[in-house]
Design a protein around this motif. Structure first.
Motif, PDB file in Angstrom:
ATOM      1  N   THR A 128     -10.158  -5.562  -8.255  1.00  0.00           N
ATOM      2  CA  THR A 128      -9.065  -4.776  -9.461  1.00  0.00           C
ATOM      3  C   THR A 128      -9.292  -3.633  -8.820  1.00  0.00           C
ATOM      4  N   THR A 129     -10.416  -3.015  -9.213  1.00  0.00           N
ATOM      5  CA  THR A 129     -10.470  -1.076  -9.022  1.00  0.00           C
ATOM      6  C   THR A 129     -10.323  -0.586  -7.505  1.00  0.00           C
ATOM      7  N   ASP A 130     -10.214  -0.996  -6.818  1.00  0.00           N
ATOM      8  CA  ASP A 130      -9.568  -0.906  -5.597  1.00  0.00           C
ATOM      9  C   ASP A 130      -8.510  -0.643  -5.385  1.00  0.00           C
ATOM     10  N   LEU A 131      -7.538  -1.886  -5.857  1.00  0.00           N
ATOM     11  CA  LEU A 131      -5.793  -1.860  -5.460  1.00  0.00           C
ATOM     12  C   LEU A 131      -5.816  -0.682  -6.955  1.00  0.00           C
ATOM     13  N   ALA A 132      -6.592  -1.148  -7.318  1.00  0.00           N
ATOM     14  CA  ALA A 132      -5.953   0.818  -8.767  1.00  0.00           C
ATOM     15  C   ALA A 132      -6.264   2.034  -8.316  1.00  0.00           C
ATOM     16  N   THR A 133      -7.153   1.962  -7.243  1.00  0.00           N
ATOM     17  CA  THR A 133      -7.484   3.285  -6.559  1.00  0.00           C
ATOM     18  C   THR A 133      -6.591   3.589  -5.531  1.00  0.00           C
ATOM     19  N   MET A 134      -6.017   2.320  -4.823  1.00  0.00           N
ATOM     20  CA  MET A 134      -5.234   3.060  -3.634  1.00  0.00           C
ATOM     21  C   MET A 134      -3.557   3.432  -4.180  1.00  0.00           C
ATOM     22  N   LEU A 135      -3.894   2.976  -5.402  1.00  0.00           N
ATOM     23  CA  LEU A 135      -2.146   3.268  -6.660  1.00  0.00           C
ATOM     24  C   LEU A 135      -2.833   4.342  -6.930  1.00  0.00           C
ATOM     25  N   TYR A 136      -3.345   5.241  -7.209  1.00  0.00           N
ATOM     26  CA  TYR A 136      -3.919   6.295  -7.531  1.00  0.00           C
ATOM     27  C   TYR A 136      -3.434   7.314  -6.458  1.00  0.00           C
TER      28      TYR A 136
END
Length: 593
Positions: free
Chosen positions: A321-329
């Motif tokens: 989850t965190t890595d997906l949010a990181t990719m988006l950011y």
């Protein structure tokens, strides 16, 4: 004057033009690359794959192209064209062309201009190191730190806007036990002197007490709940602990002269995960499986049945989850055209699934997916063939490793200095010995890491990495100081405009060295395309070898002013490339050693 990259493009264009004239189909590609020095400087390898596809004779195809290229007088005035093997077309630049190239590309800034278009207009976020807070950095953290930093330097030199992001592990269940111990057993003096050591001690103490007392488990859980609900008191303590952790991490980085633009750890993205949940579900990518939320990849052999879980069955988020949010950011905030993440090989599956999931998610939501690279590395082994550890069996701390390397380097420098004194040569002053030991000690660790193919395991051996022979930092540092010692025989004015005063390159060793110098930008291209710094290390080692052959066969200080000027020019250009290349590996050169 064209640099290596422009020359390669020019040759590519001329080969394709000749192929079209020869009646070859438009599926023919030139496939220009650096040549084996025995055959030339550049090589077009397109004839062989074309012949295989069309059941033709590759040698005949290659010869038909060479026959047309040899009719181009402008080309043949600069280049010798030959054919080798199954249709390989070789281009060997003539001596006067090499002379002009050396005259034009002098100094690091000119070399940078030659390389700058390799990554022009690229914005690259590089995620590396990424240790967990409240833990000391050990040898297991070395490879990501050193490889990641070198990649950043290479990309920036080649024209990219590079953003260094340290995605630290600063959130999660460990904080409950750490907070319990921090409130009761903190040693403030030790925290100030060794923040990572003290925080790790407290975490271990909290974990030990939890195994002995159920009340400790309960109170630790309560501490964690407060943090996860962002209780003001818990958040204040978290910020304090996190600040001490980052201070401790930075102290280790400073030993290697490394700094980051951002420390956007897992905690930074904790309030962005709801958007991830919502969009994956609405786009139809996310689906419920055994109570958890996952993304399947039916086109993939393994991931069709091993989905990417981004929300656990208890509703909690996870690394995915965190890595997906990181990719988006990174895509939206930093406007990244490329994202590079450097970790060890054990996370390969995770990042393959992250790439697949993010690509589909971005396509569904109309976003542009940046180029993504997971750069992974192997393991550092001790000389016993096992993972390197201290006498106690724990991983060797990074600060202790660096201290030992500097200590060993200082011993070597002092021994060599004593030899100079015995021979009546100029010795190093005490401050020069200390400075040289620090550079050699840190650079030897760094180069031992970077000179290995990053995907391979390698053995960490003190005698090898600190040796002044072979492909090591001390050998290359010494090669640079040898050149600088020549220049000390001249006034600064004598070394100006050497190219204008130089006669034409003539001897075999001069030509071989000039060709090796010309190949620098081509090697940078290969290195940034593959993100494998060992290619640059190999080149620098070969350059030092070519210089040694030149120096042993050709006296530099001679009565003939024009010959002396050209040989000094070759020395100068070699030093330019050595210092520039080592700088891209994070290694400064020395004046004397």
């Amino acid at each position: 004057m064209q640099d290596w990259f422009d020359l390669a493009k020019k040759m590519d264009s001329l080969v394709l033009e000749a192929a079209a004239t020869a009646g070859l189909e438009d599926t023919f590609t030139a496939d220009i690359r650096t040549a084996d020095p025995r055959f030339g400087d550049l090589q077009a390898n397109g004839a062989l794959p074309y012949a295989k596809r069309n059941k033709a004779n590759p040698r005949q195809i290659g010869q038909s192209i060479v026959d047309l290229l040899e009719k181009n007088e402008d080309l043949t005035s600069k280049v010798e064209i030959t054919l080798s093997g199954p249709g390989f077309i070789n281009f060997k630049f003539k001596a006067d062309f090499l002379q002009d190239w050396l005259k034009t590309f002098s100094g690091s800034e000119q070399l940078k201009k030659a390389a700058a278009h390799l990554q022009e207009n690229e914005t690259v976020v590089v995620d590396y190191s990424s240790p967990n807070t409240a833990k000391q950095m050990h040898i297991g953290h070395l490879r990501s730190l050193i490889i990641g930093e070198s990649i950043c330097k290479l990309l920036a030199f080649c024209g990219a806007k590079v953003i260094r992001d340290n995605h630290i592990g600063d959130w999660g269940t460990a904080y409950g036990r750490l907070f319990y111990a921090y409130k009761r057993f903190l040693d403030e003096e030790n925290l100030e002197a060794n923040p990572l050591g003290e925080l790790e001690r407290l975490y271990k103490l909290g974990s030990k007490l939890a195994t002995e007392d159920e009340e400790v488990v309960k109170e630790s859980r309560e501490e964690l709940v407060k943090l996860q609900s962002e209780d003001p008191e818990a958040m204040a303590l978290w910020e304090q602990v996190n600040g001490h952790s980052i201070d401790g991490i930075k102290r280790v980085y400073e030993l290697f002269d490394i700094s980051f633009d951002h420390y956007l750890g897992e905690s930074f993205y904790r309030n962005m995960v709801e958007q991830v949940y919502k969009e994956l579900e609405e786009s139809g990518l996310g689906e419920e499986s055994e109570g958890a939320w996952v993304v399947f990849h039916p086109e993939h052999k393994r991931y069709a049945t091993q989905p990417f879980m981004y929300r656990k069955s208890d509703g909690a988020s996870n690394y995915a989850t965190t890595d997906l949010a990181t990719m988006l950011y990174r895509a939206e905030h930093f406007k990244a055209s490329s994202i590079i993440i450097e970790t060890d090989f054990r996370q390969k599956d995770h990042f393959e699934q992250l790439e697949l999931t993010t690509q589909k998610w971005f396509e569904k939501t109309g976003r542009t997916f940046p180029k993504f690279s997971h750069v992974f590395h192997g393991t550092i082994m001790g000389e016993n063939g096992k993972a390197m550890a201290s006498r106690t069996g724990e991983p060797v701390l990074l600060k202790d490793l660096i201290a030992e390397s500097i200590e060993r380097a200082e011993k070597i420098v002092r021994e060599k200095n004593d030899e100079k004194i015995a021979k009546g040569q100029a010795a190093l002053a005490e401050e020069e010995i200390v400075a040289a030991a620090k550079v050699i000690g840190t650079s030897s660790i760094r180069y031992a890491e970077l000179s290995q193919n990053r995907t391979s395991d390698y053995v960490f051996a003190w005698d090898k990495l600190l040796s002044f022979e072979g492909n090591t930092a001390p050998y290359l540092l010494y090669a640079a100081t040898r050149i600088k010692s020549i220049f000390r025989n001249f006034e600064a004015a004598d070394l100006e405009n050497l190219a204008d005063k130089a006669s034409n390159i003539e001897t075999d060793e001069e030509l071989a060295l000039a060709r090796k110098i010309l190949g620098f930008v081509g090697v940078l291209q290969q290195t940034v395309e593959t993100l494998r710094p060992h290619l640059l290390c190999t080149y620098l080692f070969e350059l030092a070898g070519a210089y040694s052959s030149f120096y042993n066969a050709n006296k530099v200080i001679v009565p003939e002013a024009d010959i002396q000027s050209r040989r000094l020019m070759l020395c100068q250009r070699t030093l330019d490339v050595l210092e520039t290349g080592l700088g891209l590996l994070g290694i400064p050169t020395l004046e004397r050693m």
